[in-house]
Every structure is written in C-alpha cells, then in structure tokens.
Design an enzyme around this catalytic site. Sequence first.
Site, PDB file in Angstrom:
ATOM      1  NE  ARG A  66      55.327  35.829  64.004  1.00  0.00           N
ATOM      2  CZ  ARG A  66      55.963  36.979  63.938  1.00  0.00           C
ATOM      3  NH1 ARG A  66      55.712  37.824  62.965  1.00  0.00           N
ATOM      4  NH2 ARG A  66      56.882  37.290  64.813  1.00  0.00           N
ATOM      5  CG  ASN A 108      66.292  39.223  72.129  1.00  0.00           C
ATOM      6  OD1 ASN A 108      67.173  39.517  71.312  1.00  0.00           O
ATOM      7  ND2 ASN A 108      65.070  39.709  72.051  1.00  0.00           N
ATOM      8  CB  THR A 109      71.479  41.293  72.981  1.00  0.00           C
ATOM      9  OG1 THR A 109      71.950  42.597  73.286  1.00  0.00           O
ATOM     10  CG2 THR A 109      71.637  41.030  71.502  1.00  0.00           C
ATOM     11  CG  HIS A 110      65.770  45.328  74.403  1.00  0.00           C
ATOM     12  ND1 HIS A 110      65.129  45.583  73.207  1.00  0.00           N
ATOM     13  CD2 HIS A 110      65.319  46.263  75.276  1.00  0.00           C
ATOM     14  CE1 HIS A 110      64.335  46.619  73.358  1.00  0.00           C
ATOM     15  NE2 HIS A 110      64.438  47.058  74.591  1.00  0.00           N
ATOM     16  CG  ASP A 142      59.272  36.141  79.223  1.00  0.00           C
ATOM     17  OD1 ASP A 142      59.172  36.892  78.233  1.00  0.00           O
ATOM     18  OD2 ASP A 142      59.162  36.563  80.400  1.00  0.00           O
ATOM     19  CB  ALA A 143      55.200  34.078  76.344  1.00  0.00           C
ATOM     20  N   GLY A 144      56.756  37.161  76.578  1.00  0.00           N
ATOM     21  CA  GLY A 144      56.493  38.591  76.466  1.00  0.00           C
ATOM     22  C   GLY A 144      57.446  39.287  75.503  1.00  0.00           C
ATOM     23  CG  ASP A 146      62.353  43.349  74.212  1.00  0.00           C
ATOM     24  OD1 ASP A 146      62.881  42.338  73.720  1.00  0.00           O
ATOM     25  OD2 ASP A 146      62.096  44.365  73.549  1.00  0.00           O
TER      26      ASP A 146
HETATM   27  C1  GAR Z   1      71.270  45.454  68.402  1.00  0.00           C
HETATM   28  O1  GAR Z   1      71.458  46.698  69.004  1.00  0.00           O
HETATM   29  C2  GAR Z   1      70.175  44.682  69.102  1.00  0.00           C
HETATM   30  O2  GAR Z   1      70.110  44.911  70.475  1.00  0.00           O
HETATM   31  C3  GAR Z   1      68.944  45.231  68.425  1.00  0.00           C
HETATM   32  O3  GAR Z   1      69.303  45.316  67.080  1.00  0.00           O
HETATM   33  C4  GAR Z   1      70.711  45.586  66.977  1.00  0.00           C
HETATM   34  C5  GAR Z   1      71.307  44.571  66.023  1.00  0.00           C
HETATM   35  O4  GAR Z   1      72.585  44.933  65.625  1.00  0.00           O
HETATM   36  N1  GAR Z   1      67.834  44.366  68.652  1.00  0.00           N
HETATM   37  C6  GAR Z   1      66.590  44.799  68.863  1.00  0.00           C
HETATM   38  O5  GAR Z   1      66.260  45.969  68.842  1.00  0.00           O
HETATM   39  C7  GAR Z   1      65.581  43.693  69.115  1.00  0.00           C
HETATM   40  N2  GAR Z   1      64.362  44.226  69.636  1.00  0.00           N
HETATM   41  P1  GAR Z   1      73.530  43.891  64.834  1.00  0.00           P
HETATM   42  O6  GAR Z   1      72.698  43.265  63.720  1.00  0.00           O
HETATM   43  O7  GAR Z   1      74.620  44.751  64.280  1.00  0.00           O
HETATM   44  O8  GAR Z   1      74.027  42.883  65.827  1.00  0.00           O
END
Ligand code: GAR
Length: 202
Positions: A66, A108-110, A142-144, A146
């Site tokens: 990894r 990152n978007t969550h 960061d390292a965590g 989300d």
């Molecule tokens: C998004 O909703 C994003 O926040 C999520 O995957 C989707 C991607 O959609 N990410 C996570 O859950 C990361 N932990 P997309 O490929 O259509 O942009």
Amino acid sequence: MSARLVVLVSGSGTNLQALLDACADPAYGAEVVAVGADRPGIEALERAERAGVPTFVVGVKDFATRDAWDAALAGEVAAHRPDVVVLAGFMKLVGESFLAAHGGRVVNTHPALSPAFPGMHGPADALAYGVKVTGCTLFVVDAGVDTGAIVAQSAVPVEDDDTVETLHERIKAAERAMLIEAVGRMAREGFTLDGRRVRLGR
Ligand code: GAR
C-alpha cells in the site's frame, strides 16, 4: 494566472464534471491540469478525456504494498505541479508519502456533515441513524478518516421516504455547488489554516 487543480476520482465523476464546467470560464481562476484514478474504466475518466484533460491510473493491486502505491500516486500527482489537489469521490485513503508531498493543499469532499458519519457510507449511515438534516463537507485531508479541517459545508433535509439513493442524489446536488464555490475561492483568494479553522481569502 489560474490555479492548477489535479482531481482524483473513483466513480461517476459528477463532482469532477462540475469542476470541469466551472473551469471553462477563465474568471473562475482554476484549471484542471490532470485527472487521476485508482481504477480504469470509470465514467469519471471518460469525462476527463472528453474535456481533453490528461488522465492517469494508479491501481493499488499493481503495487506490492500500500505504501508503494501511495508513493507512486504522490509522484504522478506531483508531476502535474498542482496548487490544489481535489479528491472528488476518490474511494481510497491517501497515506504518509502522499501527505508528505502534498499535505495542506489536498481537499476531499465527503457526503455527510462532519464530524458525523465519516467513512465510505455517509448517506446510508445518516439515513440509518435517523437524522433529519445531513449534507456534505469539504475538508483539508489529514491522516485520519474524514477528520481534516473543514473548508465548507452545506446542509440538506432528510425526507421521510428517502432511500440511500434519493438522499445521496440530494446531497450530491448540494455538494457540487459547495465544491465549485469553495475551490473557486481557494484558487482566487487562497486560504489559511489556523489549527482546525480554515479561512478563505487573505
Ligand atoms: C460523492 O458524493 C462524494 O462525496 C463521495 O462519493 C461521491 C462521488 O460522486 N465520496 C465519498 O464517499 C468518499 N468517502 P461522483 O463520482 O459522481 O463525483
């Protein structure tokens, strides 16, 4: 000069598409210089190719460890000299090498309102818990899992008859708007980090 964005993806790429569309306007202040993925054959890579943006794939299974994968990913991203790296539906955790090379400018978007419901199943976990409001969070990685400092959030209601799919679609509409607004401001105005508090602009 516009900010250089490298976007990492794993799936359908609707957030990537929103960024590509926003970057078509020079006033937005950013350009997507490359799109990377951890797997081939995904719609997100097709979106990048249609937009004429270079792509690369760095798959975990192609490396002995990894850590080796993480270092290779960091190197591919570095080759494109990003100002901001956007994880947009990237379903892998980046590691030490990646953060050593790029930490502080990776967002990152969550699909949940942090610190609630971290991990891979934000919409399903929110629905199962029974919250009436959830949403999305853009954070500095960061390292965590989300756990990083929050750049932006947007809330959406949970409706009584929601399924994971209908809820996730509602979140994703809010997420695209949040992402475009926040990344544009990061590109045009910069941002500072004071402990956990992120301030957009100078
Ligand atoms: C998004 O909703 C994003 O926040 C999520 O995957 C989707 C991607 O959609 N990410 C996570 O859950 C990361 N932990 P997309 O490929 O259509 O942009």
